[in-house]
Design an enzyme around this catalytic site. Structure first.
Site, PDB file in Angstrom:
ATOM      1  N   ASP A   1       1.179  -1.384  18.299  1.00 46.36           N
ATOM      2  CA  ASP A   1       1.470  -0.391  17.263  1.00 46.36           C
ATOM      3  C   ASP A   1       1.615   1.011  17.888  1.00 46.36           C
ATOM      4  O   ASP A   1       2.585   1.726  17.609  1.00 46.36           O
ATOM      5  CB  ASP A   1       0.328  -0.421  16.228  1.00 46.36           C
ATOM      6  CG  ASP A   1       0.467   0.623  15.155  1.00 46.36           C
ATOM      7  OD1 ASP A   1       1.282   0.422  14.236  1.00 46.36           O
ATOM      8  OD2 ASP A   1      -0.225   1.661  15.225  1.00 46.36           O
TER       9      ASP A   1
ATOM     10  N   THR B   1       0.829  -1.207   0.000  1.00 52.32           N
ATOM     11  CA  THR B   1       0.000   0.000   0.000  1.00 52.32           C
ATOM     12  C   THR B   1       0.865   1.259   0.000  1.00 52.32           C
ATOM     13  O   THR B   1       0.703   2.159  -0.834  1.00 52.32           O
ATOM     14  CB  THR B   1      -0.913  -0.011   1.248  1.00 52.32           C
ATOM     15  OG1 THR B   1      -1.626  -1.236   1.241  1.00 52.32           O
ATOM     16  CG2 THR B   1      -1.886   1.142   1.241  1.00 52.32           C
ATOM     17  N   VAL B   2       1.813   1.327   0.945  1.00 52.68           N
ATOM     18  CA  VAL B   2       2.628   2.544   1.066  1.00 52.68           C
ATOM     19  C   VAL B   2       3.569   2.677  -0.130  1.00 52.68           C
ATOM     20  O   VAL B   2       3.686   3.752  -0.728  1.00 52.68           O
ATOM     21  CB  VAL B   2       3.415   2.538   2.399  1.00 52.68           C
ATOM     22  CG1 VAL B   2       4.302   3.778   2.495  1.00 52.68           C
ATOM     23  CG2 VAL B   2       2.470   2.459   3.585  1.00 52.68           C
TER      24      VAL B   2
ATOM     25  N   GLY C   1      -2.700   4.796   5.445  1.00 48.94           N
ATOM     26  CA  GLY C   1      -3.276   4.858   4.091  1.00 48.94           C
ATOM     27  C   GLY C   1      -2.220   5.153   3.044  1.00 48.94           C
ATOM     28  O   GLY C   1      -1.162   5.698   3.345  1.00 48.94           O
TER      29      GLY C   1
ATOM     30  N   ILE D   1       0.600  12.757   9.198  1.00 49.41           N
ATOM     31  CA  ILE D   1       0.689  13.969  10.038  1.00 49.41           C
ATOM     32  C   ILE D   1       2.148  14.397  10.158  1.00 49.41           C
ATOM     33  O   ILE D   1       2.979  13.600  10.590  1.00 49.41           O
ATOM     34  CB  ILE D   1       0.112  13.738  11.460  1.00 49.41           C
ATOM     35  CG1 ILE D   1      -1.320  13.198  11.395  1.00 49.41           C
ATOM     36  CG2 ILE D   1       0.168  15.025  12.279  1.00 49.41           C
ATOM     37  CD1 ILE D   1      -1.926  12.897  12.760  1.00 49.41           C
TER      38      ILE D   1
ATOM     39  N   GLY E   1     -11.873  -3.956   5.832  1.00 55.23           N
ATOM     40  CA  GLY E   1     -10.441  -3.797   5.595  1.00 55.23           C
ATOM     41  C   GLY E   1      -9.778  -2.780   6.507  1.00 55.23           C
ATOM     42  O   GLY E   1      -8.616  -2.428   6.332  1.00 55.23           O
TER      43      GLY E   1
ATOM     44  N   GLU F   1      -6.909  -5.697  10.603  1.00 55.63           N
ATOM     45  CA  GLU F   1      -6.232  -6.856  10.009  1.00 55.63           C
ATOM     46  C   GLU F   1      -6.911  -8.146  10.469  1.00 55.63           C
ATOM     47  O   GLU F   1      -7.571  -8.185  11.504  1.00 55.63           O
ATOM     48  CB  GLU F   1      -4.781  -6.898  10.494  1.00 55.63           C
ATOM     49  CG  GLU F   1      -4.088  -5.571  10.366  1.00 55.63           C
ATOM     50  CD  GLU F   1      -2.863  -5.633   9.497  1.00 55.63           C
ATOM     51  OE1 GLU F   1      -2.572  -6.708   8.968  1.00 55.63           O
ATOM     52  OE2 GLU F   1      -2.230  -4.588   9.349  1.00 55.63           O
TER      53      GLU F   1
ATOM     54  N   GLU G   1       9.512  10.137   8.996  1.00 48.61           N
ATOM     55  CA  GLU G   1       8.263  10.888   9.250  1.00 48.61           C
ATOM     56  C   GLU G   1       7.032   9.978   9.144  1.00 48.61           C
ATOM     57  O   GLU G   1       6.069  10.118   9.906  1.00 48.61           O
ATOM     58  CB  GLU G   1       8.165  12.031   8.226  1.00 48.61           C
ATOM     59  CG  GLU G   1       7.065  13.025   8.482  1.00 48.61           C
ATOM     60  CD  GLU G   1       7.302  13.855   9.735  1.00 48.61           C
ATOM     61  OE1 GLU G   1       8.243  14.649   9.759  1.00 48.61           O
ATOM     62  OE2 GLU G   1       6.537  13.685  10.700  1.00 48.61           O
TER      63      GLU G   1
ATOM     64  N   LYS H   1       5.030   3.579  18.349  1.00 48.07           N
ATOM     65  CA  LYS H   1       5.033   4.971  17.888  1.00 48.07           C
ATOM     66  C   LYS H   1       5.353   5.932  19.032  1.00 48.07           C
ATOM     67  O   LYS H   1       6.151   6.851  18.874  1.00 48.07           O
ATOM     68  CB  LYS H   1       3.687   5.308  17.259  1.00 48.07           C
ATOM     69  CG  LYS H   1       3.444   4.550  15.939  1.00 48.07           C
ATOM     70  CD  LYS H   1       2.003   4.661  15.477  1.00 48.07           C
ATOM     71  CE  LYS H   1       1.759   3.955  14.163  1.00 48.07           C
ATOM     72  NZ  LYS H   1       0.334   3.790  13.842  1.00 48.07           N
TER      73      LYS H   1
HETATM   74  N1  HSE Z   1      -2.209  -0.185  11.806  1.00 45.64           N
HETATM   75  C1  HSE Z   1      -2.000   1.219  12.021  1.00 45.64           C
HETATM   76  C2  HSE Z   1      -3.306   1.889  12.410  1.00 45.64           C
HETATM   77  C3  HSE Z   1      -1.462   1.960  10.840  1.00 45.64           C
HETATM   78  O1  HSE Z   1      -4.349   1.246  12.484  1.00 45.64           O
HETATM   79  O2  HSE Z   1      -3.272   3.083  12.675  1.00 45.64           O
HETATM   80  C4  HSE Z   1       0.006   1.717  10.616  1.00 45.64           C
HETATM   81  O3  HSE Z   1       0.767   2.087  11.708  1.00 45.64           O
END
Ligand code: HSE
Length: 423
Positions: free
Chosen positions: A194, A14-15, A296, A129, A180, A183, A122, A198
């Site tokens: 996740d 995707t990215v 996204g 963002i 979607g 996951e 970034e 971050k």
């Molecule tokens: N899986 C993450 C989210 C996106 O749902 O925000 C990628 O870090």
């Protein structure tokens, strides 16, 4: 245009696809090689030159023509070894890999510095963002001492849907998977991993001290019930998965991810669905909130491409690129254990209809230095009552002792949920 900067991509999911498409609009760069997992996969990318595709990512990091490698596969290995090989081969790196940064950031940045190469990231925190570059450049004059953030779109989507539909976690998860947004194996998102990756990197940059992932407290959203959502709403709150980092008065870092009741007066209470937001508090700026798409194809590509173009703009002009963007933390943050922190709590208890239950709750709290801000029991139905308690600020370890007392009397009462409340 002559002398285009040569780019190698690792990953065309995707990215990677978003980055490929976005870079086509710039004539000072050229993607000369792309590593993919499966060369035979059908891809909806117009004008993609099949000759630049390889299924051996080491061809990209060893390609002498390539000056910048964008790593967009995620996970720790082989990503870490690929990035190190790229750096050792004289390439600058852009990555969206939050797990790698949280687990091996220190080693990675030291390695890059030894080779005088930059690693920009970034896209790794809150997708589209702009956060890292603002913190490292225009906010550099600040002492940032607090971050409150929604850093995971999947969980924010689930919590928003639970709130608006009064639906259960499991029902909304299934719906989110069908659409979607979540996951098939949602653990990384719903258990807070996740967001923990971050906030580990974000706190490291904001506090200028290295925060260790293993000291970051983490709880997910799987225990949140529609009843909690309803009670929170009635009391003026929304429930959100908050990634939080604060420096206490001794300069120790309290970094965590867990659900929180967020007062509706705060901006974060109104960040819904897959949107992310970060509120930074610092001196002299005060409070700044940045919000936008946290994931996204194109939002994440925006950050990756911005990093690539930042490197491109300085290549060949200086021997030491982007000094303000480099990570050179010499100090590890002293971290506070969650048990030593002070919090306000929401507590949901179901009790038998028996005399003295409220008194027992009050006594257990009093015995553990917990002062109650409110206690609500609306009615007794079928021999039991739902009791909602909000405490004043108290120590986590005292709250856990009170919970043990409540749970020890399980013929009398059951603790449904304990959620921290943002003050
Ligand atoms: N899986 C993450 C989210 C996106 O749902 O925000 C990628 O870090």
């Amino acid at each position: 245009m002559e002398n285009k900067i040569k780019i190698g991509l690792i990953g065309l999911g995707t990215v990677g696809t978003g980055v490929y498409k976005t870079l086509q609009e710039f004539d000072n760069v050229e993607i000369v090689q792309i590593a993919v997992h499966n060369k035979n996969k059908k891809r909806n990318i117009p004008n993609l030159d099949e000759n630049i595709i390889t299924d051996n990512a080491y061809e990209v990091v060893n390609n002498p023509e390539i000056q910048i490698v964008a790593e967009l596969i995620g996970g720790t290995e082989p990503a870490f070894d690929l990035i190190k090989t790229a750096i050792a081969n004289g390439k600058h790196v852009v990555t969206a890999n939050k797990e790698l940064l949280a687990k091996h950031g220190e080693e990675l940045f030291n390695f890059a510095e030894e080779h005088n190469k930059v690693v920009l990231y970034e896209a790794a925190i809150a997708g589209g963002i702009p956060l890292i570059m603002p913190i490292k450049t225009i906010l550099a004059g600040n002492k940032i001492n607090k971050i409150k953030a929604i850093l995971n779109g999947t969980t924010n989507y689930i919590l928003t849907k639970m709130d608006v539909q009064q639906a259960s976690y499991n029902d909304v998860l299934v719906e989110a998977q069908d659409l979607g947004y979540a996951e098939t194996n949602p653990t990384g998102d719903v258990e807070g991993f996740d967001a923990a990756y971050k906030i580990t990197t974000l706190a490291t940059i904001a506090f200028n001290k290295r925060v260790k992932l293993e000291n970051v407290y983490r709880e997910g959203i799987t225990k949140i019930r529609p009843q909690d959502m309803k009670a929170a709403n009635e009391m003026g709150y929304k429930i959100k998965l908050i990634a939080s980092a604060e420096l206490n008065k001794n300069g120790e870092a309290d970094v965590r991810v867990h659900p929180m009741l967020v007062p509706k007066t705060k901006t974060l209470a109104h960040i819904d669905y897959v949107t992310n937001a970060v509120t930074l508090t610092g001196h002299p700026v005060g409070e700044v909130t940045l919000s936008g798409p946290g994931a996204g194809e194109f939002p994440t590509a925006s950050s990756v491409v911005g990093d690539i173009l930042a490197i491109v703009s300085e290549l060949g002009r200086t021997d030491y690129l982007l000094p303000m963007m480099r990570c050179r933390h010499s100090e590890n943050a002293k971290m506070v254990d969650i048990s030593e922190t002070e919090n306000k709590y929401y507590l949901s208890i179901t009790a038998n209809n028996s005399m003295g239950v409220i008194g027992k709750i009050g006594k257990a709290c009093e015995d553990n230095n917990i002062s109650l801000a409110s206690i609500v029991q609306k009615e007794v139905k079928d021999g039991s009552a739902d009791i909602t308690v909000i405490t004043e600020l108290c120590k986590e370890k005292d709250m856990q002792k009170a919970i043990e007392i409540f749970n020890s009397d399980n013929s009398l009462m059951k603790v449904n949920n304990l959620i921290r409340v943002q003050v």
